[in-house]
Design an enzyme around this catalytic site. Structure first.
Site, mmCIF file in Angstrom:
data_model
loop_
_atom_site.group_PDB
_atom_site.id
_atom_site.type_symbol
_atom_site.label_atom_id
_atom_site.label_comp_id
_atom_site.label_asym_id
_atom_site.label_seq_id
_atom_site.Cartn_x
_atom_site.Cartn_y
_atom_site.Cartn_z
ATOM 1 N N LYS A 1 0.888 -1.250 -0.481
ATOM 2 C CA LYS A 1 0.059 0.014 0.069
ATOM 3 C C LYS A 1 0.909 1.251 -0.264
ATOM 4 O O LYS A 1 0.871 2.303 -0.592
ATOM 5 C CB LYS A 1 -1.283 -0.058 1.610
ATOM 6 C CG LYS A 1 -2.374 -0.876 1.638
ATOM 7 C CD LYS A 1 -3.273 -0.963 2.309
ATOM 8 C CE LYS A 1 -3.536 -2.709 2.056
ATOM 9 N NZ LYS A 1 -4.604 -2.419 3.227
ATOM 10 N N GLN B 1 -4.773 -1.236 9.528
ATOM 11 C CA GLN B 1 -4.730 -2.828 8.560
ATOM 12 C C GLN B 1 -5.478 -3.593 10.244
ATOM 13 O O GLN B 1 -4.862 -4.070 11.033
ATOM 14 C CB GLN B 1 -2.989 -3.402 8.845
ATOM 15 C CG GLN B 1 -2.878 -4.363 7.948
ATOM 16 C CD GLN B 1 -3.555 -4.256 6.185
ATOM 17 O OE1 GLN B 1 -3.363 -3.173 5.575
ATOM 18 N NE2 GLN B 1 -3.496 -5.850 5.817
ATOM 19 N N ASP C 1 -10.746 3.065 4.266
ATOM 20 C CA ASP C 1 -11.455 1.700 3.866
ATOM 21 C C ASP C 1 -12.955 1.039 3.863
ATOM 22 O O ASP C 1 -14.227 0.007 3.984
ATOM 23 C CB ASP C 1 -11.258 0.412 4.919
ATOM 24 C CG ASP C 1 -10.096 -0.491 4.722
ATOM 25 O OD1 ASP C 1 -9.889 -0.771 3.572
ATOM 26 O OD2 ASP C 1 -9.444 -1.127 5.497
#
Ligand code: NDP
Length: 306
Positions: A55, A99, A122
Site C-alpha cells: 500500500k 490494517q 476502507d
C-alpha cells in the site's frame, strides 16, 4: 481452448492508478500539498506487513504521501485510539487505514468506529456503511467491492436487469458487493454456508461473485453459459504446508511457486470454457482492491478540501 474473455485486473488497476496520479498532481497544485494516507499496523503479522508495504508503494506510485505508523502487538486499545484521534485531527492526513486483523485482545470495532468517517478509506465505519445501504454517491466504499464494480464496467458487463449471485456474506466483500449490484439494478441473491443447492443457485446467474475463501470451489458445471464470473477468493494451496503469506504481488507469487505454493481463487479456472468473462487469480480482483484504496484516498482528499 476457453472462450471466456479474461478481465485483466492488473491492466484496469494500472488505469485507475494513472487516473489517481493525474488527480493528485492537480490537487497538489491547487492546495500546495499532496493527498495523504496514514497506514496503521499493529503487531508483526507477516501477511499484514506485506500488504502494508504494498500500500505504501502504491502511494509512492501515484503521488500520495504515506504516513506509516507501526505499533507493537501488545499495544492496548486505548493507545491505538489515541493514535487514531491524532490522525483524525491531522490536516495532512486525508485517509486512515488500520490494517486488519488487529491482534487478539484489541477492540477492533472501537478502533474502526473511531476513524473520522471522512477519512475512512476502507469504508468500514457505520456511517459509510449506512450511506452505502442508502445508495449515496459521494461515499467512501469498501475497496474490493468497488474494484469488482469497476471491473464489470470496464468489461462492458451491465448489471441492469441481470441475475447476480454473490457467494459469501462478509461485511467487507459479500454484503457490500451485493448492495452495489442491487443499486445498479441487478436482481441479487446472496449465498452462504447454509444455502441449499448452491450449484443450482449459481447456475441461474448472469453475474457470479465468489467471495468464500475455499480453493477452487465453484466448478465449471455450476456456471451458466456466457456468465461473468468474478473470483474474489485468495487461497494459497501447497502440497506440504500452508504458506504464512498470501499476496497478489507478482514477485512474491513467483517466490511461492518456487517453494511449491500456488495462489488460487474460489473458482476453478475450468469455468473459462463456459463463462463469458472471468477474472483470474492472481491478477484479477487483488490488484483492483489496492488501486481502489488509492482512488478512495484521492476522493477523501477532494471531499475534505471541499
Ligand atoms: P469471510 O470468511 O469473512 O466470509 C466467507 C463467506 O463465505 C461467509 O459468508 C461464509 O458463509 C461463506 N462460505 C464459507 N463456506 C461456504 C460454502 N461451502 N458454501 C457457501 N458459502 C460459504 O471471508 P471474506 O469475505 O473476508 O473473504 C472471502 C475470500 O476473499 C477469501 O479468500 C479472502 O482471502 C478473499 N479476499 C480477497 C480480497 C482481494 O483483494 N482479492 C479482499 C478481501 C478478501 P457463512 O456466513 O454462512 O459462514
Amino acid at each position: 481452448m476457453g472462450k471466456a474473455r479474461i478481465i485483466d485486473g492488473n491492466e484496469i488497476a494500472a488505469k485507475v492508478l494513472a487516473e489517481v496520479k493525474s488527480e493528485t498532481e492537480g490537487f497538489a497544485a491547487e492546495t500546495g500539498r499532496p493527498p495523504g494516507l496514514a497506514v496503521v499496523l499493529v503487531g508483526d503479522d507477516p501477511a499484514s506487513s506485506v500488504y502494508v508495504r504494498m500500500k505504501i508503494k502504491d502511494c509512492g506510485r501515484c503521488g500520495i504521501e504515506s504516513f506509516s505508523h507501526r505499533l507493537p502487538a501488545e499495544t492496548p486499545t486505548e493507545k491505538i485510539l489515541d493514535l487514531v484521534n491524532r490522525l483524525n485531527g491531522d490536516d495532512k492526513v486525508d485517509g486512515i487505514l488500520v490494517q486488519l486483523p488487529l491482534p487478539e485482545g484489541v477492540d477492533t470495532i472501537s478502533v474502526l468506529d473511531r476513524i473520522d468517517p471522512a477519512k475512512d478509506v476502507d469504508g468500514f465505519h457505520p456511517i459509510n456503511v449506512g450511506r452505502l445501504v442508502r445508495g449515496d454517491h459521494a461515499v467512501l466504499m469498501p475497496c474490493t467491492p468497488s474494484g469488482v464494480m469497476r471491473m464489470l464496467d470496464e468489461s462492458g458487463v451491465n448489471p441492469h436487469g441481470a441475475r447476480a449471485v454473490v457467494i459469501g456474506r462478509s461485511d467487507i466483500v459479500g454484503k457490500p458487493v451485493a448492495l452495489l449490484l442491487l443499486h445498479r439494478h441487478a436482481t441479487v441473491t446472496i449465498c452462504h454456508s447454509k444455502t441449499p443447492d448452491l450449484p443450482g443457485v449459481v447456475r441461474e446467474a448472469d453475474i457470479v461473485v465468489a467471495a468464500v475463501g475455499r480453493p477452487l470451489m465453484v466448478e465449471k458445471d455450476w456456471v451458466k453459459e456466457g456468465a461473468a464470473v468474478i473470483d474474489v477468493g485468495m487461497n494459497s494451496i501447497s502440497r506440504e504446508e500452508s504458506p504464512e503469506v498470501i499476496t497478489t504481488d507478482p514477485t512474491r507469487i513467483r517466490d511461492f511457486e518456487k517453494k511449491g505454493y500456488t495462489l488460487v481463487g474460489d473458482v476453478s479456472p475450468g469455468v473459462v470454457d463456459v463463462a463469458g468473462w472471468y477474472t483470474p487469480v492472481p491478477g484479477g480482483v487483488g490488484p483492483m482492491t489496492r488501486a481502489m484504496l488509492m482512488a478512495n484516498t484521492m476522493n477523501a482528499a477532494k471531499w475534505r478540501a471541499g
